[in-house]
Scaffold this motif. Structure first.
Motif, PDB file in Angstrom:
ATOM      1  N   ILE A  26      53.730  65.202  61.257  1.00 28.15           N
ATOM      2  CA  ILE A  26      54.095  64.000  62.018  1.00 28.15           C
ATOM      3  C   ILE A  26      53.473  62.766  61.375  1.00 28.15           C
ATOM      4  CG2 ILE A  26      53.965  62.879  64.280  1.00 28.15           C
ATOM      5  CD1 ILE A  26      53.756  65.688  65.507  1.00 28.15           C
ATOM      6  N   ILE A  27      52.204  62.895  60.967  1.00 26.15           N
ATOM      7  CA  ILE A  27      51.513  61.783  60.302  1.00 26.15           C
ATOM      8  C   ILE A  27      52.246  61.406  59.016  1.00 26.15           C
ATOM      9  CG2 ILE A  27      49.361  61.082  59.170  1.00 26.15           C
ATOM     10  CD1 ILE A  27      47.871  62.934  61.079  1.00 26.15           C
ATOM     11  N   MET A  28      52.641  62.402  58.251  1.00 19.50           N
ATOM     12  CA  MET A  28      53.331  62.169  56.990  1.00 19.50           C
ATOM     13  C   MET A  28      54.628  61.381  57.191  1.00 19.50           C
ATOM     14  SD  MET A  28      52.754  65.953  55.343  1.00 19.50           S
ATOM     15  CE  MET A  28      53.370  65.669  53.704  1.00 19.50           C
ATOM     16  N   TYR A  29      55.356  61.751  58.223  1.00 23.16           N
ATOM     17  CA  TYR A  29      56.622  61.061  58.501  1.00 23.16           C
ATOM     18  C   TYR A  29      56.384  59.581  58.799  1.00 23.16           C
ATOM     19  CZ  TYR A  29      60.689  59.454  61.112  1.00 23.16           C
ATOM     20  OH  TYR A  29      61.749  58.710  61.562  1.00 23.16           O
ATOM     21  N   PHE A  30      55.431  59.307  59.690  1.00 19.63           N
ATOM     22  CA  PHE A  30      55.185  57.924  60.077  1.00 19.63           C
ATOM     23  C   PHE A  30      54.577  57.104  58.936  1.00 19.63           C
ATOM     24  CE2 PHE A  30      55.493  59.629  64.441  1.00 19.63           C
ATOM     25  CZ  PHE A  30      56.364  58.690  64.970  1.00 19.63           C
ATOM     26  N   VAL A  31      53.827  57.755  58.054  1.00 15.72           N
ATOM     27  CA  VAL A  31      53.248  57.027  56.914  1.00 15.72           C
ATOM     28  C   VAL A  31      54.355  56.536  55.985  1.00 15.72           C
ATOM     29  CG1 VAL A  31      51.889  57.272  54.801  1.00 15.72           C
ATOM     30  CG2 VAL A  31      50.989  58.127  56.960  1.00 15.72           C
ATOM     31  N   ILE A  32      55.298  57.407  55.647  1.00 18.12           N
ATOM     32  CA  ILE A  32      56.365  57.017  54.714  1.00 18.12           C
ATOM     33  C   ILE A  32      57.344  56.036  55.356  1.00 18.12           C
ATOM     34  CG2 ILE A  32      58.293  57.824  53.314  1.00 18.12           C
ATOM     35  CD1 ILE A  32      56.845  60.438  52.899  1.00 18.12           C
TER      36      ILE A  32
ATOM     37  N   ILE B  12      65.795  61.270  56.946  1.00 16.54           N
ATOM     38  CA  ILE B  12      66.276  62.454  56.227  1.00 16.54           C
ATOM     39  C   ILE B  12      65.636  62.537  54.843  1.00 16.54           C
ATOM     40  CG2 ILE B  12      68.296  63.521  55.133  1.00 16.54           C
ATOM     41  CD1 ILE B  12      69.965  62.408  57.467  1.00 16.54           C
ATOM     42  N   ILE B  13      65.603  61.406  54.147  1.00 15.24           N
ATOM     43  CA  ILE B  13      65.013  61.364  52.813  1.00 15.24           C
ATOM     44  C   ILE B  13      63.533  61.733  52.864  1.00 15.24           C
ATOM     45  CG2 ILE B  13      64.341  59.807  50.928  1.00 15.24           C
ATOM     46  CD1 ILE B  13      66.977  58.275  51.525  1.00 15.24           C
ATOM     47  N   SER B  14      62.816  61.177  53.851  1.00 15.84           N
ATOM     48  CA  SER B  14      61.374  61.425  53.951  1.00 15.84           C
ATOM     49  C   SER B  14      61.077  62.876  54.337  1.00 15.84           C
ATOM     50  CB  SER B  14      60.742  60.479  54.976  1.00 15.84           C
ATOM     51  OG  SER B  14      61.231  60.739  56.279  1.00 15.84           O
ATOM     52  N   LEU B  15      61.875  63.457  55.216  1.00 15.11           N
ATOM     53  CA  LEU B  15      61.632  64.830  55.667  1.00 15.11           C
ATOM     54  C   LEU B  15      61.769  65.835  54.527  1.00 15.11           C
ATOM     55  CD1 LEU B  15      63.432  64.799  59.136  1.00 15.11           C
ATOM     56  CD2 LEU B  15      60.970  64.883  58.708  1.00 15.11           C
ATOM     57  N   ILE B  16      62.669  65.551  53.593  1.00 21.05           N
ATOM     58  CA  ILE B  16      62.847  66.442  52.449  1.00 21.05           C
ATOM     59  C   ILE B  16      61.587  66.481  51.597  1.00 21.05           C
ATOM     60  CG2 ILE B  16      64.108  66.787  50.271  1.00 21.05           C
ATOM     61  CD1 ILE B  16      66.578  65.604  51.704  1.00 21.05           C
ATOM     62  N   ILE B  17      61.053  65.309  51.287  1.00 18.61           N
ATOM     63  CA  ILE B  17      59.873  65.257  50.415  1.00 18.61           C
ATOM     64  C   ILE B  17      58.624  65.699  51.173  1.00 18.61           C
ATOM     65  CG2 ILE B  17      59.091  62.878  50.851  1.00 18.61           C
ATOM     66  CD1 ILE B  17      59.416  64.646  47.440  1.00 18.61           C
ATOM     67  N   ILE B  18      58.591  65.460  52.475  1.00 19.76           N
ATOM     68  CA  ILE B  18      57.447  65.874  53.288  1.00 19.76           C
ATOM     69  C   ILE B  18      57.246  67.386  53.204  1.00 19.76           C
ATOM     70  CG2 ILE B  18      56.758  66.240  55.704  1.00 19.76           C
ATOM     71  CD1 ILE B  18      57.665  63.348  56.240  1.00 19.76           C
ATOM     72  N   TYR B  19      58.318  68.120  53.188  1.00 20.78           N
ATOM     73  CA  TYR B  19      58.233  69.581  53.111  1.00 20.78           C
ATOM     74  C   TYR B  19      57.481  70.010  51.851  1.00 20.78           C
ATOM     75  CZ  TYR B  19      59.669  74.378  52.124  1.00 20.78           C
ATOM     76  OH  TYR B  19      59.669  75.707  51.796  1.00 20.78           O
ATOM     77  N   PHE B  20      57.859  69.445  50.697  1.00 20.44           N
ATOM     78  CA  PHE B  20      57.234  69.828  49.435  1.00 20.44           C
ATOM     79  C   PHE B  20      55.774  69.381  49.360  1.00 20.44           C
ATOM     80  CE2 PHE B  20      61.783  69.705  48.371  1.00 20.44           C
ATOM     81  CZ  PHE B  20      61.928  70.947  47.774  1.00 20.44           C
ATOM     82  N   VAL B  21      55.489  68.176  49.843  1.00 22.49           N
ATOM     83  CA  VAL B  21      54.112  67.678  49.824  1.00 22.49           C
ATOM     84  C   VAL B  21      53.234  68.521  50.742  1.00 22.49           C
ATOM     85  CG1 VAL B  21      52.607  65.712  50.342  1.00 22.49           C
ATOM     86  CG2 VAL B  21      54.833  65.325  49.272  1.00 22.49           C
ATOM     87  N   PHE B  22      53.752  68.883  51.901  1.00 24.59           N
ATOM     88  CA  PHE B  22      52.983  69.694  52.859  1.00 24.59           C
ATOM     89  C   PHE B  22      52.653  71.068  52.266  1.00 24.59           C
ATOM     90  CE2 PHE B  22      52.699  72.617  56.515  1.00 24.59           C
ATOM     91  CZ  PHE B  22      51.660  72.002  57.205  1.00 24.59           C
ATOM     92  N   ILE B  23      53.613  71.676  51.588  1.00 22.93           N
ATOM     93  CA  ILE B  23      53.377  72.976  50.942  1.00 22.93           C
ATOM     94  C   ILE B  23      52.279  72.861  49.891  1.00 22.93           C
ATOM     95  CG2 ILE B  23      54.384  74.762  49.467  1.00 22.93           C
ATOM     96  CD1 ILE B  23      55.306  74.856  52.380  1.00 22.93           C
ATOM     97  N   ASP B  24      52.310  71.771  49.107  1.00 20.99           N
ATOM     98  CA  ASP B  24      51.262  71.545  48.105  1.00 20.99           C
ATOM     99  C   ASP B  24      49.892  71.420  48.769  1.00 20.99           C
ATOM    100  OD1 ASP B  24      52.894  71.703  45.926  1.00 20.99           O
ATOM    101  OD2 ASP B  24      53.089  69.541  45.624  1.00 20.99           O
TER     102      ASP B  24
END
Length: 352
Positions: A173-179, A135-147
């Motif tokens: 998906i890559i972002m999630y597994f990396v974090i 849950i924590i990672s998905l929140i930040i993934i959204y903002f990083v992906f938009i950037d």
């Protein structure tokens, strides 16, 4: 001619200014870390916040039961203080990393607290731990992906120049597994005194170099690295992390005076994961974090083979326990893994 000289002067000042701040952040984190760690060791010893040893683990670990744990809090505090003092807090990337560092640290703190109070090495159940981390990672993934989309970033391939992958929805998906994956990899690796912190320090070091180059358009063009406008400030975070990590290593080398605990391993793993995403060096992270990858793969192989074929590939997983049971001394295993990490670090430098 005068205009060109003025331009060069401005660029020179920028470079020297960020180098100055990175050195200051490194020194600041060391000073605060030394002071905090000494007091934390004494405090946690008095409170009996000691490491809970797995009974199914190597017998040589039983003598560590009186060693205080949750030492990762010293890394988190000293890093945050240094970053707040020396970084540009208007930079979104700094807040992205702080978010992961603190949030994952809280999850680790709760996990360590459960272990200590219940005298059980399992802590939070894996189901809930992964749920909260996700849950924590998905929140930040959204903002990083938009950037990434707004700035039209691409994913570079180590050793191969001028060939980049365009970022699309698969990158989520890559972002999630990396974090989440890196966080758990550091957690798995943190089983011997000083074993996990050296790979983290080396990864932070190469990311500091990359952030310095990628954050400057002239340097990025010269070294043929992707220019990322907010990346330069990440060097402050990396040097702060390196300074805090070095001090922790001083107290964590065999025989350790304090252990990192899940508060340290989860937060540090998540932090280097998010930095890799911001610099778009996910593949490089796999290379220089090879020890973390090997440790994680050894656990996966052990679990799959036992559940399907009812056989154990290793005497015990992760793989550092396998070598312990085979009779290797803990200090020898740790140092050899450090050497492997250093070699992978040099390969990572060559790949840039």
């Amino acid at each position: 001619m005068i205009e060109n000289l003025d331009c060069l002067d401005i660029k020179y000042k920028f470079v020297t200014y960020i180098i100055f701040r990175s050195i200051c952040s490194f020194i600041t984190s060391i000073i605060f870390s030394v002071y905090i760690t000494k007091h934390i060791i004494k405090l946690f010893s008095n409170l009996q916040f000691n490491q809970v040893i797995r009974y199914e683990g190597p017998s040589s670990h039983y003598n560590k039961k009186n060693t205080p744990t949750m030492g990762g809090v010293t890394i988190i505090i000293s890093t945050i203080i240094s970053v707040i003092i020396w970084s540009d807090l208007l930079n979104n990337y700094i807040w992205y990393i702080l978010y992961i560092l603190i949030s994952y640290g809280i999850i680790g703190l709760i996990d360590d607290y459960y272990k200590i109070t219940k005298k059980n090495s399992k802590g939070i159940t894996a189901k809930y731990k992964y749920l909260f981390l996700s849950i924590i990672s998905l929140i930040i993934i959204y903002f990083v992906f938009i950037d990434c989309i707004n700035q039209k970033h691409e994913l570079p391939i180590p050793f191969i120049k001028n060939i980049n992958f365009k970022i699309n929805w698969i990158y989520l998906i890559i972002m999630y597994f990396v974090i989440v994956g890196t966080s758990n990899s550091v957690n798995i690796t943190d089983g011997l005194d000083g074993l996990a912190i050296i790979p983290v320090i080396l990864i932070a070091t190469i990311f500091a170099i990359i952030s310095f180059i990628s954050g400057n358009i002239d340097l990025s063009n010269y070294f043929n690295l992707q220019y990322i406008c907010n990346a330069g400030e990440l060097i402050i975070f990396c040097t702060s992390l390196i300074g805090s990590g070095i001090v922790f290593l001083w107290f964590n080398t065999y025989p350790a005076e304090i252990f990192m605990g899940d508060i340290g391993s989860l937060s540090l793993g998540g932090t280097i994961g998010i930095i890799a995403l911001l610099l778009h060096q996910e593949i490089l992270l796999i290379i220089i974090g090879g020890v973390l990858v090997i440790e994680t793969i050894s656990v996966i192989i052990q679990v799959i083979c036992f559940k399907i074929f009812k056989i154990r590939i290793f005497n015990m997983a992760p793989i550092h326990h396998h070598y312990e049971i085979k009779g290797y001394k803990e200090s020898k295993i740790t140092v050899r893994f450090w050497i492997i990490s250093l070699l992978l670090f040099l390969i990572g430098i060559i790949s840039l």
